[in-house]
Write a protein that holds these residues in place. Structure first.
Motif, PDB file in Angstrom:
ATOM      1  N   CYS A   1      -3.255   2.572  -3.337  1.00 49.12           N
ATOM      2  CA  CYS A   1      -2.208   1.552  -3.160  1.00 49.12           C
ATOM      3  C   CYS A   1      -1.093   1.740  -4.184  1.00 49.12           C
ATOM      4  CB  CYS A   1      -2.827   0.155  -3.299  1.00 49.12           C
ATOM      5  SG  CYS A   1      -1.603  -1.159  -3.275  1.00 49.12           S
TER       6      CYS A   1
ATOM      7  N   PRO B   1      -2.858 -11.282  -5.191  1.00 47.85           N
ATOM      8  CA  PRO B   1      -3.689 -10.319  -4.450  1.00 47.85           C
ATOM      9  C   PRO B   1      -4.932  -9.959  -5.260  1.00 47.85           C
ATOM     10  CG  PRO B   1      -1.718  -9.270  -5.357  1.00 47.85           C
ATOM     11  CD  PRO B   1      -1.555 -10.731  -5.576  1.00 47.85           C
TER      12      PRO B   1
ATOM     13  N   VAL C   1       0.838  -1.210   0.000  1.00 45.90           N
ATOM     14  CA  VAL C   1       0.000   0.000   0.000  1.00 45.90           C
ATOM     15  C   VAL C   1       0.871   1.259   0.000  1.00 45.90           C
ATOM     16  CG1 VAL C   1      -1.714   1.340   1.300  1.00 45.90           C
ATOM     17  CG2 VAL C   1      -1.958  -1.140   1.098  1.00 45.90           C
TER      18      VAL C   1
ATOM     19  N   CYS D   1      -4.873  -9.412   0.274  1.00 47.77           N
ATOM     20  CA  CYS D   1      -3.588  -9.013  -0.302  1.00 47.77           C
ATOM     21  C   CYS D   1      -2.613 -10.173  -0.127  1.00 47.77           C
ATOM     22  CB  CYS D   1      -3.086  -7.751   0.411  1.00 47.77           C
ATOM     23  SG  CYS D   1      -1.722  -6.970  -0.465  1.00 47.77           S
TER      24      CYS D   1
ATOM     25  N   CYS E   1      -6.669  -7.477  -6.282  1.00 52.70           N
ATOM     26  CA  CYS E   1      -6.636  -6.013  -6.448  1.00 52.70           C
ATOM     27  C   CYS E   1      -7.923  -5.478  -7.084  1.00 52.70           C
ATOM     28  CB  CYS E   1      -5.445  -5.604  -7.301  1.00 52.70           C
ATOM     29  SG  CYS E   1      -3.872  -6.114  -6.601  1.00 52.70           S
TER      30      CYS E   1
ATOM     31  N   CYS F   1     -10.585  -4.468  -4.294  1.00 56.40           N
ATOM     32  CA  CYS F   1      -9.872  -4.098  -3.068  1.00 56.40           C
ATOM     33  C   CYS F   1     -10.184  -2.647  -2.681  1.00 56.40           C
ATOM     34  CB  CYS F   1      -8.370  -4.275  -3.271  1.00 56.40           C
ATOM     35  SG  CYS F   1      -7.435  -3.802  -1.809  1.00 56.40           S
TER      36      CYS F   1
HETATM   37  S1  SF4 Z   1      -4.752  -3.137  -4.327  1.00 57.13           S
HETATM   38 FE1  SF4 Z   1      -5.245  -4.217  -2.451  1.00 57.13          FE
HETATM   39  S2  SF4 Z   1      -4.830  -6.368  -2.896  1.00 57.13           S
HETATM   40 FE2  SF4 Z   1      -3.829  -5.142  -4.472  1.00 57.13          FE
HETATM   41  S3  SF4 Z   1      -1.754  -4.869  -3.719  1.00 57.13           S
HETATM   42 FE3  SF4 Z   1      -2.927  -3.096  -3.054  1.00 57.13          FE
HETATM   43  S4  SF4 Z   1      -3.662  -3.632  -1.028  1.00 57.13           S
HETATM   44 FE4  SF4 Z   1      -2.977  -5.523  -1.979  1.00 57.13          FE
END
Ligand code: SF4
Length: 358
Positions: free
Chosen positions: A207, A196, A147, A191, A198, A201
């Motif tokens: 992030c 992950p 993040v 994550c 994403c 999310c």
């Molecule tokens: S968007 Fe969410 S799942 Fe993807 S890397 Fe960032 S925190 Fe992790």
């Protein structure tokens, strides 16, 4: 990302997505401690039945303290890292004997328990007492690195300091217990290391890893695990008396793996050898009389631990009962098969026994 938004995202996500796990329904520090120790280096799915067995067998810290170490190790059998079980038992005795069963009630006090380091102390202090302390495990490292786009090596001293300071600065003033559990759960389910999620999310817009496509590069962990190859030759000395089979077993001592557990006579060499080659360079072969019969040699079994790759062979040697009280066997204890069932044993030994004797 703004600190408040980050915490809100975690808390909201956790409220919707958390798994229903038994240690999340309690504030009892004893149960939370059990779950934390069991789950170190262990997945939830594997650890859950062990947690249930421990809670059922030892419902209070006093029950655990008063158990004998062998029974604790037997219950732990299969989880690996047996020093965790021995420390657990020693710490329960400490709480029982020194603190009159009153569980330590703060981060600083928890650190006095054997086997409880910074991570476990902060997890118990946070989850049981809602103490405002940051909990940083592998999941949290990953979430923060991604993040906030931090490329410092998480295995370095500098990395530990940097991530710890960031985690501390992000702690909300309230619901730190839910927040800390949420961080760990978010890393475990959303994550994740390899894939992950994403696309769905709540952190997406802020992030760094997502924005820059660096999910695979973060977190950075430079230290590589060194895998050691070990070659175990187990000698199974056995005899029969009144139609019962007896096997010679030895309790492991010292700092090596599986301390406190039972295995057979062990000859460790720099490579695998067949029985004949083994006899050529081993002291036990000098004791061999005509009445000792080498009855079987097993194939090689592979057993993988985190830092070690073990290959083991088993060599069965029948000895006359009249010779088992000699000096040579003083470190072995001969058990009947049904007694062996109850001994704590490494999984490698347990599997071999099940396949060949039970
Ligand atoms: S968007 Fe969410 S799942 Fe993807 S890397 Fe960032 S925190 Fe992790």
């Amino acid at each position: 990302m703004d600190k408040h938004l980050f915490a809100d995202n975690i808390l909201n996500w956790y409220a919707k997505n958390k798994r229903d796990l038994p240690w999340r329904h309690t504030k009892d520090p004893y149960f939370i401690w059990l779950s934390e120790v069991i789950l170190q280096q262990t997945r939830v799915k594997q650890g859950l039945p062990y947690y249930e067995k421990f809670v059922e067998t030892y419902p209070t810290v006093k029950d655990l303290a008063e158990a004998d170490e062998q029974s604790v190790l037997r219950l732990w059998q299969g989880l690996g890292y047996y020093s965790r079980a021995r420390n657990l038992h020693a710490a329960a005795k400490f709480v029982h004997q020194e603190l009159a069963d009153k569980f330590p009630a703060s981060y600083q006090e928890l650190l006095k328990m054997k086997g409880v380091g910074k991570y476990t102390a902060s997890a118990i202090a946070s989850f049981a007492y809602n103490e405002k302390v940051e909990v940083v495990d592998g999941n949290v490292f990953r979430v923060l690195a991604r993040v906030f786009g931090i490329a410092t090596d998480i295995a370095s001293h500098q990395g530990a300091k940097e991530f710890d300071a960031l985690a501390k600065s992000l702690l909300p003033d309230e619901q730190t217990d839910e927040y800390n559990q949420g961080m760990m759960e978010f890393g475990a389910l959303q994550c994740t290391p390899q894939k992950p999620n994403c696309m769905y999310c709540p952190m997406q817009s802020g992030c760094v890893a997502f924005q820059q496509g660096k999910q695979k590069e973060l977190p950075v962990k430079i230290k590589k695990l060194k895998i050691k190859n070990r070659y175990f030759h187990y000698l199974i000395f056995e005899y029969q008396k009144n139609d019962e089979v007896f096997l010679g077993m030895k309790q492991r001592v010292g700092k090596d793996i599986w301390s406190g557990l039972y295995d057979f006579w062990l000859e460790e060499k720099s490579a695998l050898q067949n029985t004949e080659a083994l006899m050529g360079e081993s002291d036990w072969a000098k004791e061999l009389t005509e009445e000792w019969v080498i009855s079987k040699e097993s194939v090689a079994y592979k057993h993988i631990l985190t830092h070690q790759r073990i290959q083991a062979t088993f060599h069965h040697i029948q000895v006359p009962v009249s010779q088992t009280d000699q000096e040579f066997f003083k470190d072995l204890h001969f058990f009947k098969l049904d007694e062996i069932v109850d001994l704590p044993k490494p999984v490698l030994i347990d599997n071999y026994l099940n396949k060949n004797f039970f």
